[in-house]
Design an enzyme around this catalytic site. Structure first.
Site, PDB file in Angstrom:
ATOM      1  N   GLU A   1      -8.308  -5.242  -5.239  1.00  0.00           N
ATOM      2  CA  GLU A   1      -9.515  -4.580  -5.607  1.00  0.00           C
ATOM      3  C   GLU A   1      -8.877  -3.121  -6.155  1.00  0.00           C
ATOM      4  OE1 GLU A   1     -11.535  -2.344  -5.999  1.00  0.00           O
ATOM      5  OE2 GLU A   1     -12.601  -2.134  -4.239  1.00  0.00           O
TER       6      GLU A   1
ATOM      7  N   GLU B   1      -9.399   5.405 -12.750  1.00  0.00           N
ATOM      8  CA  GLU B   1      -8.339   5.618 -11.672  1.00  0.00           C
ATOM      9  C   GLU B   1      -7.019   4.508 -12.546  1.00  0.00           C
ATOM     10  OE1 GLU B   1      -9.315   4.001  -7.808  1.00  0.00           O
ATOM     11  OE2 GLU B   1     -11.158   4.853  -8.022  1.00  0.00           O
TER      12      GLU B   1
ATOM     13  N   GLU C   1       0.969  -1.230  -0.033  1.00  0.00           N
ATOM     14  CA  GLU C   1       0.126   0.115   0.048  1.00  0.00           C
ATOM     15  C   GLU C   1       0.831   1.356  -0.015  1.00  0.00           C
ATOM     16  OE1 GLU C   1      -3.413   0.683  -0.166  1.00  0.00           O
ATOM     17  OE2 GLU C   1      -2.609   2.819   0.134  1.00  0.00           O
TER      18      GLU C   1
HETATM   19  N1  LIG Z   1       0.345   1.522  -7.454  1.00  0.00           N
HETATM   20  C1  LIG Z   1       0.173   1.467  -6.195  1.00  0.00           C
HETATM   21  N2  LIG Z   1       0.777   0.771  -5.255  1.00  0.00           N
HETATM   22  C2  LIG Z   1       0.370   0.614  -3.981  1.00  0.00           C
HETATM   23  N3  LIG Z   1      -1.020   0.906  -3.757  1.00  0.00           N
HETATM   24  C3  LIG Z   1      -1.781   1.498  -4.690  1.00  0.00           C
HETATM   25  C4  LIG Z   1      -1.312   1.884  -5.720  1.00  0.00           C
HETATM   26  N4  LIG Z   1      -2.626   2.140  -6.639  1.00  0.00           N
HETATM   27  C5  LIG Z   1      -3.579   2.059  -5.642  1.00  0.00           C
HETATM   28  N5  LIG Z   1      -2.882   1.635  -4.487  1.00  0.00           N
HETATM   29  C6  LIG Z   1      -3.939   1.449  -3.405  1.00  0.00           C
HETATM   30  O1  LIG Z   1      -5.004   0.635  -3.714  1.00  0.00           O
HETATM   31  C7  LIG Z   1      -6.046   0.842  -2.578  1.00  0.00           C
HETATM   32  C8  LIG Z   1      -7.274   0.353  -3.630  1.00  0.00           C
HETATM   33  S1  LIG Z   1      -8.809   0.558  -2.730  1.00  0.00           S
HETATM   34  C9  LIG Z   1      -8.848  -1.130  -2.182  1.00  0.00           C
HETATM   35  C10 LIG Z   1      -8.276  -1.287  -0.578  1.00  0.00           C
HETATM   36  C11 LIG Z   1      -8.483  -2.767  -0.213  1.00  0.00           C
HETATM   37  N6  LIG Z   1      -7.641  -3.623  -0.813  1.00  0.00           N
HETATM   38  C12 LIG Z   1      -9.935  -3.158  -0.063  1.00  0.00           C
HETATM   39  O2  LIG Z   1     -10.183  -4.148  -0.672  1.00  0.00           O
HETATM   40  O3  LIG Z   1     -10.503  -2.557   0.941  1.00  0.00           O
HETATM   41  C13 LIG Z   1      -5.894   2.030  -2.119  1.00  0.00           C
HETATM   42  O4  LIG Z   1      -5.627   2.059  -0.866  1.00  0.00           O
HETATM   43  C14 LIG Z   1      -4.675   2.852  -2.881  1.00  0.00           C
HETATM   44  O5  LIG Z   1      -3.897   3.762  -2.242  1.00  0.00           O
END
Ligand SMILES: Nc1ncnc2c1ncn2[C@@H]1O[C@H](CSCC[C@H](N)C(=O)O)[C@@H](O)[C@H]1O
Ligand SMILES: Nc1ncnc2c1ncn2[C@@H]1O[C@H](CSCC[C@H](N)C(=O)O)[C@@H](O)[C@H]1O
Lengths: 367, 367
Positions: free
Chosen positions: A127, A136, A84
C-alpha cells in the site's frame, strides 16, 4: 538520459525527519487501518483471490502494522516477507505473533532498498499510494522491490493505478483569497509599527512576504473531502500506471492534456480536483478470479483518508454549461524534496470550439 | 568526562528539516518581530547603551531578518557581522540596504560554526532563546562564536539568563486526561472492529498504543500563556547562566532542587510552569549604563511568543496553602534530537516539615 541521474542523492536524515517518522506512530497506522474503503479493497483483493496466494511466497513492501502480510498468510501464503523500515516493524512482529502467523510472516526491519531476501517472490503486495497517488514517491521503492525480487510471471497487488482530474467548485477559493488578503493587510500594519516604534523600515521585504504568503494561501494544493456535486464536469484520466512494468521515469512526471465539457448550470469554476484509483487484476500469467478496485473519487457514502487534492484557480474561471475546459497538467517532483510535487496547470475556456481568452497558467505545490 | 563527546554527531539534513527550515520563512521571523516585549528589550538594551556600541565591532549570531544588526549599526557600531545560516540571509541583506546601513552591516550566509571573520569582535548580540530558554540548543552556537570571536573583555548581549519553575493550576490538566481517555476508548472500538470485520486481532498493540497516547496527551509539555493568578507559589530559580563564561556542559542539563510554599487558598496543584528571563548588563569591563531585562513570566498585560512551558501532573497533587512542594527538576537533551528536551520532575507535598506521601516522579518531553 535518465532525469533521475541528475538529482542529488536523497539525504537520509532529512528523509526520515520529513517522511518516515510519522509512520513510526501507531496513531498514524491506525488511521490507515480505520479507512474502511482501503481496508475492504485490500481484504477483498487478497481473500477473493486466495487461490493465488495459497502456497505462494509474498513480499509486503512497507508492512507498517503488518496487516497485509497477516492477511496474505491467512489466505494461505507459504511465506510472507514483511519489510518495514521504521520501528513499526516491532509492532508488525507482535501482530503476526498475536494472530498465529509468525511462522509464515517474517518481519524484516530495513529499507526495502537494502534488503536481501533468500528467494524470489510470487506476489508483491504494497500500500504505497500517497495523496494524489504519487505524493511520497513510495512507488519508487516498490519498483526496486519488483525488479529485484519478483519472479518472472509474478503478480503485483495492486496491478494498475490511474489518476483523475475534474473541474470543481468550492467555497475554499474565496476563503483562501480572503485569508491571503488579511495576511497582507496585517503585513502593512507590521511595517508601519516597526518603522514607527523601532526605527526600522521593513517595506523592502513586502514583495518577498507577498510571494511567501501567496504560495502558502493560494498555491498550496489542499486536501479536501469533496461532495460529488462539487464536480463540474466528467473527470479526465491523466495518468495510467501498469505496476508490473512502470519505471521510475514513467512515474516521476505526469504530463497530460485534457478537454472537459462543463455540466449544465455551471457559471464559475473554482479550480480542479484530483484523485486516483487502483485495481487488483492479478497478473497476465495469473489473472484475478475477482477484480477489485479501490477508488478515492468524491463520494457521498464512502470517503477515504486520501480525500481529494484541490487546486484552486485565482481568480475563478467564468464559464458556463457546454463550454469546454481545455488544458494541460504537468506534475514534477519538488527539487527540494523528491516526495513532494510541483504542479503546473494551464487552461482556457472554449466555447463553440474557440478559446474565449488566452490560456492561464497556475503553479501549485503539493506539500 | 564531557557528556557531549558521547553523542552521535548531528545529522545536518535532519537538523535542517526539523529546525532551521522554519526560520527560512518571513512569516516566522515576523512573529518574532511582532513580539513587543522581546523587541523593546533588545531595542532598549542597544540604544540605552549606545555608548558601548559606538565605534565597536559587533557580531550578530543568527541575524534572521537582520533586525539586531541594523539596530547595532544605527546605535553607532563601526562594523556588524550578521551571520545567518538560512536563506533569510538574503532578506537581512535587503533590510540592511533598505535602512542605509549596508556599509556597516555585512551579512554572511553560513552556519556560525563554519564562519571565519577577519577580526575579533567587541560585542556579541544574539536572540538565541527557545521555549523554556534552552529548547533549540542554539546557545551552543553562541558559545562557539564567543570562544572563537569575542575579544578579551568583550560583552555578551544578553549577558545573563535564568530559568524559573512554579506550581500552577490549569483546566488543561483535566482536558488532556479526557482526551487521552477518549483516545483509548476509540482504540477499544478499533480493536473490536478490526477483529470482527477484518479478522485480525490488534489487541497485542494495546500497551504500545497506550504508551504512545500517554506520551502525546499526558507527557508532552505544553506551550501556554498563563495568567499570573494560575501560579500557586513563588517561582524557584532553577538555572542561572552567565553568558560570558557558560560552557556547553553547563547548559546541556538542568538539575535543581526546589522547595516552594503554596499560597493560601490552594487545594489542588495541576503541575508546574516554567519560563525564563534574560538580562543585558554589559560586561564586567564595560557594564551597561542602563540594565535591561527581558522577562517571559506570566503577565496580565505583556505576553511574549515564548509563553510558558507547562508540565501537568496526572493525577493532580492534593495540597493546601502553607504546604511545601519539595522536589527536583532534571532536564537533559533528547537522545534523538539535541534541540529537544526530556524533563524529569520529582516532587512530594510536605506539611509541617514532613512529607505527606512518597515522592512522585513524572517524565515530560519538550517537543
Ligand atoms: N523504502 C521503504 N522501505 C521499507 N518500508 C517503507 C519504505 N517506504 C515506505 N515504507 C513504509 O511503508 C509503509 C506505508 S503505509 C502502509 C502500511 C501497511 N502496509 C498498511 O497497508 O496498513 C509505512 O509504514 C512506511 O514506513
Ligand atoms: N548555528 C547557527 N548559525 C547561523 N544562524 C543560526 C544558527 N543557529 C540558529 N541560527 C539562526 O538564528 C536565528 C534565530 S531567531 C532570531 C532572529 C533575529 N536575530 C531576531 O532577533 O529577530 C534564526 O534565523 C536561525 O536560522
Amino acid at each position: 538520459m535518465e532525469p533521475d541521474t541528475k538529482r542529488a542523492p536523497v539525504d537520509k536524515g532529512a528523509d526520515f525527519a520529513n517522511y518516515f517518522c510519522t509512520y513510526g506512530f501507531l496513531y498514524h497506522q491506525k488511521e490507515m487501518l480505520s479507512d474502511r474503503v482501503r481496508m475492504e479493497a485490500y481484504h477483498s483483493a487478497i481473500f477473493r483471490n486466495a487461490r493465488h496466494f495459497r502456497g505462494k511466497v509474498v513480499l509486503d513492501v512497507g508492512t507498517g502494522s503488518g496487516i497485509l502480510a497477516v492477511w496474505a498468510a491467512q489466505a494461505g501464503a507459504k511465506k510472507v516477507y514483511a519489510v518495514e523500515t521504521t520501528d513499526m516493524a516491532n509492532q508488525a512482529r507482535k501482530v503476526a505473533e498475536g494472530n498465529n502467523v509468525a511462522c509464515t510472516v517474517e518481519v524484516i526491519q530495513a529499507s526495502i532498498e537494502d534488503v536481501t531476501l533468500p528467494e524470489k517472490v510470487d506476489i508483491i503486495i504494497s500500500e504505497w499510494m500517497g495523496y494524489f497517488l504519487l505524493r511520497e514517491s513510495m512507488f519508487d521503492s516498490v519498483i526496486i522491490a519488483r525488479d529485484r525480487w519478483l519472479k518472472p510471471g509474478g503478480a503485483m497487488y495492486p496491478s494498475h493505478a490511474r489518476m483523475f482530474l475534474a473541474p470543481m467548485r468550492s467555497a475554499l477559493a474565496d476563503q483562501k483569497m480572503q485569508e491571503f488578503q488579511h495576511s497582507m493587510a496585517d503585513w502593512d500594519r507590521f511595517v508601519l509599527d516597526t518603522r514607527e516604534q523601532f526605527g526600522v523600515d521593513m517595506s523592502c521585504l513586502a514583495k518577498s512576504y507577498e510571494e511567501e504568503q501567496k504560495k502558502y494561501y493560494l498555491q498550496t494544493s489542499l486536501w479536501n473531502s469533496l461532495y460529488p456535486n462539487q464536480l463540474l464536469g466528467a473527470a479526465a484520466v491523466i495518468k495510467e500506471i501498469d505496476c508490473l512494468t512502470a519505471t521510475v521515469n514513467d512515474i516521476s512526471t505526469v504530463d497530460a492534456d485534457f478537454s472537459i465539457p462543463l455540466y449544465e448550470g455551471v457559471n464559475r469554476v473554482s479550480g480542479y480536483s484530483g484523485w486516483f484509483d487502483v485495481h487488483f487484476r492479478g497478473s497476465p500469467a495469473a489473472p484475478a478470479d475477482s477484480e477489485v478496485q479501490l477508488d478515492t473519487a468524491p463520494s457521498l457514502d464512502e470517503t477515504t483518508h486520501w480525500g481529494q487534492q484541490v487546486f484552486l484557480m485565482h481568480p475563478p474561471l467564468r464559464a458556463r454549461g457546454g463550454d469546454v475546459l481545455a488544458g494541460k497538467i504537468q506534475m514534477t517532483r519538488s527539487k527540494d524534496n523528491h516526495r513532494l510535487m510541483d504542479v503546473k496547470l494551464t487552461n482556457a475556456v472554449e466555447r463553440g470550439g474557440r478559446p474565449l481568452s488566452h490560456p492561464v497558467t497556475a503553479l501549485f505545490y503539493i506539500e
